[in-house]
Design a protein around this motif. Structure first.
Motif, PDB file in Angstrom:
ATOM      1  N   LEU A 154       0.860  -1.185   0.000  1.00 38.28           N
ATOM      2  CA  LEU A 154       0.000   0.000   0.000  1.00 38.28           C
ATOM      3  C   LEU A 154       0.891   1.229   0.000  1.00 38.28           C
ATOM      4  N   CYS A 155       0.382   2.326  -0.514  1.00 34.65           N
ATOM      5  CA  CYS A 155       1.106   3.586  -0.438  1.00 34.65           C
ATOM      6  C   CYS A 155       0.116   4.677  -0.066  1.00 34.65           C
ATOM      7  N   PHE A 156       0.380   5.338   1.045  1.00 36.96           N
ATOM      8  CA  PHE A 156      -0.447   6.447   1.499  1.00 36.96           C
ATOM      9  C   PHE A 156       0.213   7.744   1.056  1.00 36.96           C
ATOM     10  N   GLY A 157      -0.600   8.712   0.663  1.00 39.78           N
ATOM     11  CA  GLY A 157      -0.067   9.992   0.217  1.00 39.78           C
ATOM     12  C   GLY A 157      -0.715  11.141   0.950  1.00 39.78           C
ATOM     13  N   GLY A 158       0.071  12.179   1.204  1.00 45.74           N
ATOM     14  CA  GLY A 158      -0.435  13.397   1.822  1.00 45.74           C
ATOM     15  C   GLY A 158      -0.367  14.541   0.839  1.00 45.74           C
ATOM     16  N   TYR A 159      -1.493  15.232   0.658  1.00 45.34           N
ATOM     17  CA  TYR A 159      -1.597  16.319  -0.313  1.00 45.34           C
ATOM     18  C   TYR A 159      -1.907  17.639   0.390  1.00 45.34           C
ATOM     19  N   VAL A 160      -1.270  18.685  -0.075  1.00 49.42           N
ATOM     20  CA  VAL A 160      -1.618  20.051   0.294  1.00 49.42           C
ATOM     21  C   VAL A 160      -1.917  20.761  -1.012  1.00 49.42           C
ATOM     22  N   ASP A 161      -3.112  21.297  -1.137  1.00 42.15           N
ATOM     23  CA  ASP A 161      -3.516  21.990  -2.366  1.00 42.15           C
ATOM     24  C   ASP A 161      -3.235  21.142  -3.611  1.00 42.15           C
ATOM     25  N   ASP A 162      -3.627  19.884  -3.581  1.00 43.79           N
ATOM     26  CA  ASP A 162      -3.456  18.934  -4.685  1.00 43.79           C
ATOM     27  C   ASP A 162      -2.007  18.653  -5.055  1.00 43.79           C
ATOM     28  N   GLU A 163      -1.054  19.011  -4.208  1.00 44.81           N
ATOM     29  CA  GLU A 163       0.355  18.673  -4.426  1.00 44.81           C
ATOM     30  C   GLU A 163       0.735  17.575  -3.445  1.00 44.81           C
ATOM     31  N   LEU A 164       1.301  16.476  -3.967  1.00 42.52           N
ATOM     32  CA  LEU A 164       1.756  15.395  -3.110  1.00 42.52           C
ATOM     33  C   LEU A 164       2.982  15.871  -2.345  1.00 42.52           C
ATOM     34  N   VAL A 165       2.879  15.956  -1.022  1.00 39.56           N
ATOM     35  CA  VAL A 165       3.974  16.473  -0.200  1.00 39.56           C
ATOM     36  C   VAL A 165       4.600  15.403   0.675  1.00 39.56           C
ATOM     37  N   GLY A 166       4.010  14.219   0.704  1.00 39.73           N
ATOM     38  CA  GLY A 166       4.575  13.136   1.491  1.00 39.73           C
ATOM     39  C   GLY A 166       3.956  11.811   1.115  1.00 39.73           C
ATOM     40  N   VAL A 167       4.737  10.756   1.299  1.00 35.99           N
ATOM     41  CA  VAL A 167       4.250   9.400   1.076  1.00 35.99           C
ATOM     42  C   VAL A 167       4.739   8.497   2.191  1.00 35.99           C
ATOM     43  N   CYS A 168       4.008   7.427   2.396  1.00 37.28           N
ATOM     44  CA  CYS A 168       4.422   6.392   3.330  1.00 37.28           C
ATOM     45  C   CYS A 168       3.944   5.062   2.770  1.00 37.28           C
ATOM     46  N   GLY A 169       4.891   4.208   2.426  1.00 31.23           N
ATOM     47  CA  GLY A 169       4.550   2.884   1.941  1.00 31.23           C
ATOM     48  C   GLY A 169       4.226   1.975   3.115  1.00 31.23           C
ATOM     49  N   ALA A 170       3.581   0.853   2.817  1.00 31.54           N
ATOM     50  CA  ALA A 170       3.226  -0.102   3.858  1.00 31.54           C
ATOM     51  C   ALA A 170       3.054  -1.492   3.255  1.00 31.54           C
ATOM     52  N   TRP A 171       3.454  -2.480   4.011  1.00 28.74           N
ATOM     53  CA  TRP A 171       3.322  -3.875   3.620  1.00 28.74           C
ATOM     54  C   TRP A 171       2.368  -4.561   4.579  1.00 28.74           C
ATOM     55  N   MET A 172       1.413  -5.270   4.024  1.00 24.35           N
ATOM     56  CA  MET A 172       0.488  -6.057   4.835  1.00 24.35           C
ATOM     57  C   MET A 172       1.037  -7.475   4.952  1.00 24.35           C
ATOM     58  N   SER A 173       0.997  -8.010   6.166  1.00 29.89           N
ATOM     59  CA  SER A 173       1.448  -9.385   6.360  1.00 29.89           C
ATOM     60  C   SER A 173       0.815  -9.965   7.618  1.00 29.89           C
ATOM     61  N   VAL A 174       0.958 -11.263   7.756  1.00 29.20           N
ATOM     62  CA  VAL A 174       0.536 -11.952   8.968  1.00 29.20           C
ATOM     63  C   VAL A 174       1.776 -12.643   9.516  1.00 29.20           C
ATOM     64  N   GLU A 200       3.258  -2.924   8.063  1.00 32.97           N
ATOM     65  CA  GLU A 200       4.636  -2.502   8.305  1.00 32.97           C
ATOM     66  C   GLU A 200       4.940  -1.294   7.427  1.00 32.97           C
ATOM     67  N   LEU A 201       5.193  -0.161   8.056  1.00 34.45           N
ATOM     68  CA  LEU A 201       5.461   1.086   7.336  1.00 34.45           C
ATOM     69  C   LEU A 201       6.844   1.034   6.712  1.00 34.45           C
ATOM     70  N   ASP A 202       6.981   1.684   5.546  1.00 34.77           N
ATOM     71  CA  ASP A 202       8.200   1.574   4.756  1.00 34.77           C
ATOM     72  C   ASP A 202       8.357   2.824   3.892  1.00 34.77           C
ATOM     73  N   ASN A 203       9.543   3.376   3.871  1.00 32.20           N
ATOM     74  CA  ASN A 203       9.855   4.488   2.973  1.00 32.20           C
ATOM     75  C   ASN A 203       8.942   5.691   3.147  1.00 32.20           C
ATOM     76  N   GLY A 204       8.837   6.185   4.359  1.00 33.72           N
ATOM     77  CA  GLY A 204       8.055   7.394   4.618  1.00 33.72           C
ATOM     78  C   GLY A 204       8.901   8.638   4.422  1.00 33.72           C
ATOM     79  N   ILE A 205       8.331   9.624   3.759  1.00 34.11           N
ATOM     80  CA  ILE A 205       9.050  10.886   3.544  1.00 34.11           C
ATOM     81  C   ILE A 205       8.050  12.025   3.397  1.00 34.11           C
ATOM     82  N   VAL A 206       8.426  13.180   3.924  1.00 36.42           N
ATOM     83  CA  VAL A 206       7.690  14.429   3.739  1.00 36.42           C
ATOM     84  C   VAL A 206       8.687  15.410   3.116  1.00 36.42           C
TER      85      VAL A 206
END
Length: 169
Positions: free
Chosen positions: A71-91, A100-106
């Motif tokens: 999964l990849c979550f994104g944060g937008y300010v005024d329709d501009e992507l300003v940050g992302v945080c990847g995530a892996w689902m597992s059991v 499990e969060l992965d490669n987060g950056i703002v």
């Protein structure tokens, strides 16, 4: 970029990161991204990994976005992507279903303004809604500011992460 205002598949949360030291507040929309957002995600992924060849980052990001448990979550300010945080689902045996969060950056100019907190709050809510029992992540041992951030947000160290390269990239 897809039209986030009219996309029913786009799960969004509006938050208001706030830097207590400056009093600045901005609206940010956090949502789950898809492989259709590759061109927006790539510059942030490259900024996070400046010592890796850009073509390798691009190929790895494509592979990740095509993975069924990524999964990849994104944060937008005024329709501009300003940050992302990847995530892996597992059991896992020790934790059950986890994210499990992965490669987060703002983006650098927007750090220390509450975006990290907004991401964690959104992801924690998402994890609960999706029956995860825990949120986990790896953090480089040299990244002391991130350590402080995660400790402040209720995370604790439970293990060491070991790695051995078996072929060159």
């Amino acid at each position: 970029m897809r039209n986030r205002l009219n996309d029913p598949a786009s799960k969004q949360a509006e938050t208001h990161p706030d830097d207590q030291r400056t009093g600045r507040t901005q609206n940010v929309k956090i949502e789950l991204l898809s492989k259709d957002d590759f061109d927006e995600i790539l510059p942030l992924a490259q900024e996070l990994n400046p010592n890796i060849e850009p073509h390798l980052i691009a190929q790895r990001l494509r592979d990740m976005l095509n993975s069924s448990n990524y999964l990849c979550f994104g944060g937008y300010v005024d329709d501009e992507l300003v940050g992302v945080c990847g995530a892996w689902m597992s059991v896992r045996l020790y934790s059950g279903k986890q994210i499990e969060l992965d490669n987060g950056i703002v983006k650098p100019g927007l750090r220390s303004q509450g975006f990290g907190n907004a991401f964690l709050e959104f992801i924690q809510k998402w994890a609960v809604e999706n029956d995860c029992s825990s949120i986990e992540l790896n953090c480089y041992v040299t990244n002391s500011s991130a350590h402080k951030f995660y400790f402040t947000n209720g995370m604790k160290i439970i293990a060491f992460h070991f790695q051995k390269a078996v072929q060159s990239s």
